[in-house]
Design a protein around this motif. Structure first.
Motif, short mmCIF file in Angstrom:
data_model
loop_
_atom_site.label_atom_id
_atom_site.label_comp_id
_atom_site.label_asym_id
_atom_site.label_seq_id
_atom_site.Cartn_x
_atom_site.Cartn_y
_atom_site.Cartn_z
N ALA A 645 53.92 48.27 31.04
CA ALA A 645 52.66 47.65 30.65
C ALA A 645 51.53 48.13 31.54
CB ALA A 645 52.77 46.12 30.73
N VAL A 646 50.35 48.19 30.95
CA VAL A 646 49.11 48.43 31.68
C VAL A 646 48.27 47.16 31.55
CG1 VAL A 646 46.98 49.75 31.82
CG2 VAL A 646 49.13 50.92 31.35
N ARG A 647 47.87 46.62 32.68
CA ARG A 647 47.07 45.39 32.70
C ARG A 647 45.63 45.75 33.11
NH1 ARG A 647 50.09 40.38 33.23
NH2 ARG A 647 52.34 40.80 33.21
N PHE A 648 44.69 45.10 32.44
CA PHE A 648 43.28 45.29 32.75
C PHE A 648 42.63 43.93 32.83
CE2 PHE A 648 38.87 45.56 31.25
CZ PHE A 648 38.34 46.41 32.23
N GLY A 649 41.86 43.71 33.88
CA GLY A 649 41.16 42.45 34.04
C GLY A 649 39.74 42.67 34.52
N ILE A 650 38.84 41.87 34.00
CA ILE A 650 37.46 41.89 34.48
C ILE A 650 36.97 40.45 34.48
CG2 ILE A 650 36.57 42.34 32.14
CD1 ILE A 650 34.33 43.98 33.51
N SER A 651 36.28 40.07 35.54
CA SER A 651 35.91 38.66 35.67
C SER A 651 34.82 38.49 36.70
CB SER A 651 37.13 37.82 36.07
OG SER A 651 37.64 38.26 37.33
N LYS A 652 34.25 37.30 36.68
CA LYS A 652 33.37 36.86 37.75
C LYS A 652 34.02 35.66 38.41
CE LYS A 652 28.73 35.24 38.97
NZ LYS A 652 27.37 34.88 38.50
N GLN A 694 34.61 41.36 39.55
CA GLN A 694 35.78 42.13 39.93
C GLN A 694 36.43 42.80 38.72
OE1 GLN A 694 37.95 38.85 41.83
NE2 GLN A 694 39.47 38.94 40.19
N VAL A 695 37.04 43.94 39.00
CA VAL A 695 37.76 44.72 38.00
C VAL A 695 39.14 45.03 38.55
CG1 VAL A 695 37.79 46.83 36.62
CG2 VAL A 695 35.60 45.75 37.18
N ASP A 696 40.16 44.86 37.70
CA ASP A 696 41.55 45.11 38.11
C ASP A 696 42.25 45.98 37.07
OD1 ASP A 696 42.36 42.96 40.44
OD2 ASP A 696 40.81 42.17 39.12
N TYR A 715 38.59 46.26 42.42
CA TYR A 715 37.26 46.41 43.02
C TYR A 715 36.53 45.08 42.88
CZ TYR A 715 32.40 47.82 43.67
OH TYR A 715 31.11 47.90 44.11
N LYS A 716 35.93 44.61 43.96
CA LYS A 716 35.17 43.37 43.97
C LYS A 716 33.75 43.66 44.46
CE LYS A 716 39.35 40.73 45.19
NZ LYS A 716 39.54 39.91 43.99
N ASP A 717 32.77 43.37 43.62
CA ASP A 717 31.37 43.51 43.96
C ASP A 717 30.86 42.14 44.38
OD1 ASP A 717 28.77 44.34 44.26
OD2 ASP A 717 28.32 44.32 42.12
N ILE A 718 30.61 41.97 45.67
CA ILE A 718 30.36 40.65 46.25
C ILE A 718 28.86 40.41 46.40
CG2 ILE A 718 30.74 39.19 48.28
CD1 ILE A 718 33.34 40.71 48.76
N GLY A 755 23.89 38.33 52.17
CA GLY A 755 24.57 39.62 52.17
C GLY A 755 25.17 39.99 50.83
N ASP A 756 25.35 41.28 50.64
CA ASP A 756 26.08 41.84 49.51
C ASP A 756 27.12 42.80 50.06
OD1 ASP A 756 24.53 40.54 47.46
OD2 ASP A 756 22.93 41.97 47.91
N GLY A 757 28.11 43.06 49.24
CA GLY A 757 29.13 43.98 49.72
C GLY A 757 30.15 44.29 48.66
N GLU A 758 31.23 44.90 49.09
CA GLU A 758 32.29 45.25 48.16
C GLU A 758 33.61 45.31 48.91
OE1 GLU A 758 31.86 50.10 48.25
OE2 GLU A 758 30.65 48.97 46.81
N VAL A 759 34.66 45.01 48.17
CA VAL A 759 36.02 45.17 48.65
C VAL A 759 36.78 45.92 47.58
CG1 VAL A 759 38.17 44.02 49.31
CG2 VAL A 759 35.99 43.07 50.06
N SER A 760 37.44 46.98 47.95
CA SER A 760 38.24 47.74 47.00
C SER A 760 39.60 48.03 47.62
CB SER A 760 37.55 49.05 46.61
OG SER A 760 37.31 49.85 47.77
#
Length: 932
Positions: A645-652, A694-696, A715-718, A755-760
């Motif tokens: 399986a390939v899983r895809f997620g996008i959310s806030k 975020q995107v997974d 990836y998380k856009d904070i 602040g803004d940032g990102e975690v990947s």
């Protein structure tokens, strides 16, 4: 509509309570025709223990529409580890921080406890700490059936965090399907030994579980009781800092602790008809942590005795001498005690009713409450009261090349009660307002903060089954919660009665030899070269009224700043559509939904102003805000091949602010004579949550009932990151202390969303059963994971450049709390013929953590990376053929086999700027589990 594959059928059977041993049979029957299956005789290898746990965890991971990780119990009352935190810290993308030698705080994908949530049977819980982060060592592993970690959200998950959600679940007695009684008993020992004369290095744990079904399996009951007396000992070397590379001071000590916990849990299920399902659960935890700390606090460059450096290494003082003739060292001998008591209660009721074949209605209500009390006693002793009265003393020091340990050679005998007596050798004071001319009035201190936390939740939902080629069902509803948390930061300055005359003035040079009835055998600080230090029962000495007490709130504005009430009223409307369709020839399932979250937050606190006589004037204050966040989510699973399986997620997602940061209390404005400015702090009860888009993306290949491979990118856009920032104000009209210049600028700091940032990151996991490679390796296996993380947080600050109003904007960057760049986990096991052995390794690189600081407030520290090794061996006598021993399992566990130390640094870069080194030793547990 698509045809479900074998893995989903397997999961459905698991949810119904079918044993895992039957799963290989089902899989093989599915691969042949019905006629062939009738003609075949299939050899069934029934697995149990860790292999059964891995199979069930894998089935849960396969069936969930969100990206999850799972840990399940190997048997009733038996998670894979003795601690929930240690079990879930082995999952891909998760890591634990040790606190006092135990894994307690969990980070998910690099985001610490402030950015994830923990639930019990799907419901948010109150917490023992000052904020929202759960201390997982509060919850015993013996009462848990499984733990699910949600890495991506969905609209029906009411408690979300930008890190994730950890759901601890109890057993369902009707799904269990049979009467079961389980008893567990384990002894425990620290190999470092009892480091204090009143400490312990042995303890025990025990649990009892009873599961049964009644009234033709319409009523299910599960009851569990767990008790734990767990010892913990620690050698600790702590430094004050390194000004210009010279040791500023140090505080080496030994700590002995005992964690006592009693837990009672009950689950009742009532299914009178096929249409009605009622589930109620209750949990009570009585928690007590007793710690004794004994050591010597030694001022150096930041002291009044002076320091001479003889050798340096990489710019830091390696060898030298503190004090000397005419400058006696004011070493403070500490006999400290910390006692933390808490009672946690949680109750939840869930009702599901099938209105008809298409409609399901749900009602869920819960209440949880905790009360925590702490007594943190400090007592001071030394060779005199204040500088002029101390005995001649000098201490030669020699650091190890990594500066993580020291050897001290003092002149004085710290184990002699005629030399070391109760008093105030360092002129610590300001607590006694009856003598404003003296700073020699403080002979001890006791912090007595309390926490009260109360939470009520209500969830109303409905599900509508649809007959379409795209949407299989729709769930919608509303959720309401009300939470009130309060902290009272209380403390008492302690002075020996004989140290004050009839007018309340300090008696110069007064000391008191520890009375005989309170004395204990001396404590050894041999790990720093001091073999003997006086010890006494300081808590009983305080309880017996041997100190005069002064309420610290009279003179210390910080006590009022840390005293607060925070309230939250949350309303959520949600809707989720469950997707079940095909894209070409590829089956697709998942969900899409949205939450609309309304929050009304408020805080009551205090504002203070210091009077000329050192006392504090106090006024009440309050504040708050309300806001709405819209949180959409999409989770899709593409079954690209059999068991792939390939899983895809996008959310806030969002993480609510720490509650101590939402505090309405404001600190005192004081004059800093070192830099000639006014400074203080300002509250921000309007603080908003931190949010993330975020995107997974995950690929999963389930190639065996006990084996799979998974690779994930995320990836998380904070946004709205929180930082404590200064604001500059005009203070030219304020009168400075006598002899000090007028300060035209003052600095007020507060928590702000700036602040803004990102975690990947990337995660890789592989679970390999040995039988895949050779029949001779049946029972062998391993599960391995690696997580790689990257982050960047930035914010801008406008700062003045001159006194005429000129400013410039400076950009800053910061670390994400709890994030290690690399995290590795590995477990290798063998399980067959009743034998089970496994070795587990957890490794993480450096990260920003939190520990208890001054007045027990949590402070950020930079934590050195570590590698922890645990091992376990057990034998299940059910496989021995001895009927009288059927159901008996004996187990030997070893934790922290390599005696890994916990090391923190003052600076972000680490290096040799050592702050704290803690050594806990190894922990051994031997126990039996009997199930019948």
């Amino acid at each position: 509509m698509k045809t479900f594959k074998t893995n989903l059928i397997t999961t459905a059977f698991l949810a119904s309570g079918i044993t895992l041993g039957s799963l290989p049979v089902m899989a093989q029957q599915n691969d042949t025709s019905q006629t062939d299956a009738e003609e075949q005789t299939v050899e069934v290898i029934e697995v149990s223990g860790i292999r059964a746990s891995l199979q069930k965890s894998q089935a849960i991971k396969m069936s969930e529409s969100s990206i999850v990780e799972a840990i399940t119990a190997e048997d009733i009352g038996k998670l894979p580890d003795s601690s929930i935190a240690e079990s879930i810290a082995r999952l891909p993308g998760l890591a634990a921080q040790r606190l006092n030698g135990r894994s307690s705080s969990i980070s998910i994908r690099g985001l610490g406890e402030d950015f994830s949530t923990a639930t019990f049977n799907g419901r948010e819980q109150v917490t023992l700490g000052d904020n929202r982060g759960v201390e997982f060592d509060v919850y015993p592993s013996e009462i848990m059936n499984e733990v699910i970690v949600y890495k991506t959200p969905e609209a029906t998950l009411m408690t979300q965090g930008i890190g994730g959600t950890i759901d601890m679940r109890t057993i369902k007695p009707l799904a269990h399907g049979e009467q079961t009684v389980a008893v567990t008993l384990r002894g425990e020992k620290n190999d470092i030994g009892a480091l204090n004369p009143d400490g312990e290095d042995t303890g025990y744990r025990g649990s009892f579980s009873y599961i049964d079904q009644f009234a033709d399996d319409t009523i299910g009951l599960a009851i569990a009781y767990s008790h734990m007396d767990s010892p913990n000992n620690e050698e600790r070397f702590e430094t004050w800092g390194w000004p210009d590379g010279t040791i500023g001071g140090m505080k080496p000590f030994v700590r002995s602790a005992e964690l006592t916990r009693d837990t009672l849990m009950a689950v009742v299920e009532f299914n009178p008809t096929n249409d009605l399902r009622v589930n109620a659960d209750a949990l009570y935890i009585d928690f007590e942590d007793n710690q004794v700390l004994r050591g010597i606090e030694i001022p150096a460059a930041w002291g009044d005795a002076g320091i001479r450096v003889d050798e340096t290494l990489n710019g830091q003082s390696l060898t030298g001498r503190i004090g000397g003739p005419g400058s006696p060292v004011g070493g403070v001998v500490r006999n400290d005690v910390t006692i933390r008591e808490a009672d946690l209660f949680a109750l939840g009721v869930n009702v599901e009713y099938d209105l008809n074949a298409d409609w399901v209605l749900e009602f869920d209500a819960a209440y949880s409450q905790v009360e925590r009390k702490t007594w943190a006693l400090e007592t001071y002793a030394g060779s005199g009261r204040g500088f002029s009265d101390r005995q001649p003393e000098q201490i030669n020091f020699s650091f190890a090349p990594n500066f993580q340990s020291v050897n001290l050679n003092p002149m004085l005998d710290y184990g002699d009660h005629s030399v070391i007596q109760l008093g105030n050798p360092q002129s610590w004071g300001w607590g006694n307002l009856t003598d404003l001319e003296s700073d020699d009035d403080q002979d001890g201190f006791i912090n007595t903060p309390t926490i009260d936390d109360e939470l009520s939740t209500l969830r109303l939902a409905a599900q509508r089954v649809l007959s379409t080629d795209f949407i299989s069902s729709v769930e919608f509803g509303a959720y309401f919660s009300q939470r009130e948390k309060s902290k009272r930061d209380l403390g008492l300055f302690l002075t020996l009665p004989g140290a004050l005359d009839s007018n309340g003035k300090v008696v110069p040079g007064y000391q008191l030899s520890v009375p005989e009835e309170y004395r204990l055998p001396n404590t050894s600080l041999g790990f720093i070269g001091i073999d003997d230090m006086i010890s006494f029962d300081s808590f009983r000495f305080w309880q017996d009224g041997n100190y005069t007490e002064f309420d610290s709130r009279i003179a210390d504005p910080a006590r009022w700043e840390n005293t607060w009430d925070v309230s939250e009223d949350i309303s959520i409307a949600f809707i989720k559509a469950n997707i079940d369709t095909e894209l070409g020839n590829i089956p697709v399932r998942g969900n899409v939904g949205v939450q609309v979250v309304h929050t009304d937050q408020s805080s009551d606190g205090f504002t203070t102003r210091r009077r000329p006589n050192r006392s504090v004037e106090v006024s009440p204050t309050s504040g708050g805000d309300d806001y709405v966040e819209v949180l959409p989510s999409l989770n899709l699973i593409f079954e690209v091949a059999d068991d792939q399986a390939v899983r895809f997620g996008i959310s806030k997602t969002m993480s609510r602010s720490r509650m101590d940061r939402m505090n309405a209390s404001t600190g005192d404005l004081s004059y800093n004579e070192q830099v000639n400015i006014w400074n203080g702090s300002v509250a921000n009860p309007e603080l908003k949550p931190v949010t993330a888009n975020q995107v997974d993306l995950t690929y999963e290949n389930y190639f065996h009932a006990e084996g799979y491979f998974a690779a994930a990118l995320f990836y998380k856009d904070i946004s709205d990151w929180q930082e404590r920032l200064p604001s500059f104000v005009d203070t030219s009209d304020l009168t400075p202390p006598e002899g000090q210049p007028v300060a035209p600028l003052g600095v007020l700091s507060s928590w702000q969303n700036v602040g803004d940032g990102e975690v990947s990151g990337a995660e890789f996991t592989i679970s390999l059963p040995g039988v895949m490679f050779a029949d001779a390796l049946e029972g062998f296996g391993g599960i391995f994971s690696a997580t790689y993380l990257d982050s960047e947080l930035s914010y801008e600050l406008e700062v003045p450049t001159d006194l005429e109003g000129g400013t410039q904007v400076i950009e800053f960057t910061n670390n994400v709390p709890g994030l290690s760049d690399e995290v590795y986990n590995a477990t290798v096991y063998y399980e067959r013929h009743g034998f089970q052995t496994r070795v587990s390794v957890r490794k993480r690189t450096d990260f920003l953590g939190e520990v208890a600081g001054l007045s027990l407030n949590r402070v950020p520290v930079n934590v050195n990376g570590s590698t922890l090794v645990d091992a376990q061996i057990s034998y299940d006598f059910s496989e021995s053929g001895i009927e009288s021993l059927d159901g008996l399992t004996v187990t030997l566990q070893a934790q922290n086999l390599t005696d890994e130390e916990f090391v923190t640094y003052h600076s972000v870069d680490g290096g040799t700027d050592v702050r704290d080194v803690q050594r806990f030793g190894r922990n051994y547990l031997f126990g039996i589990n009997y199930t019948f």
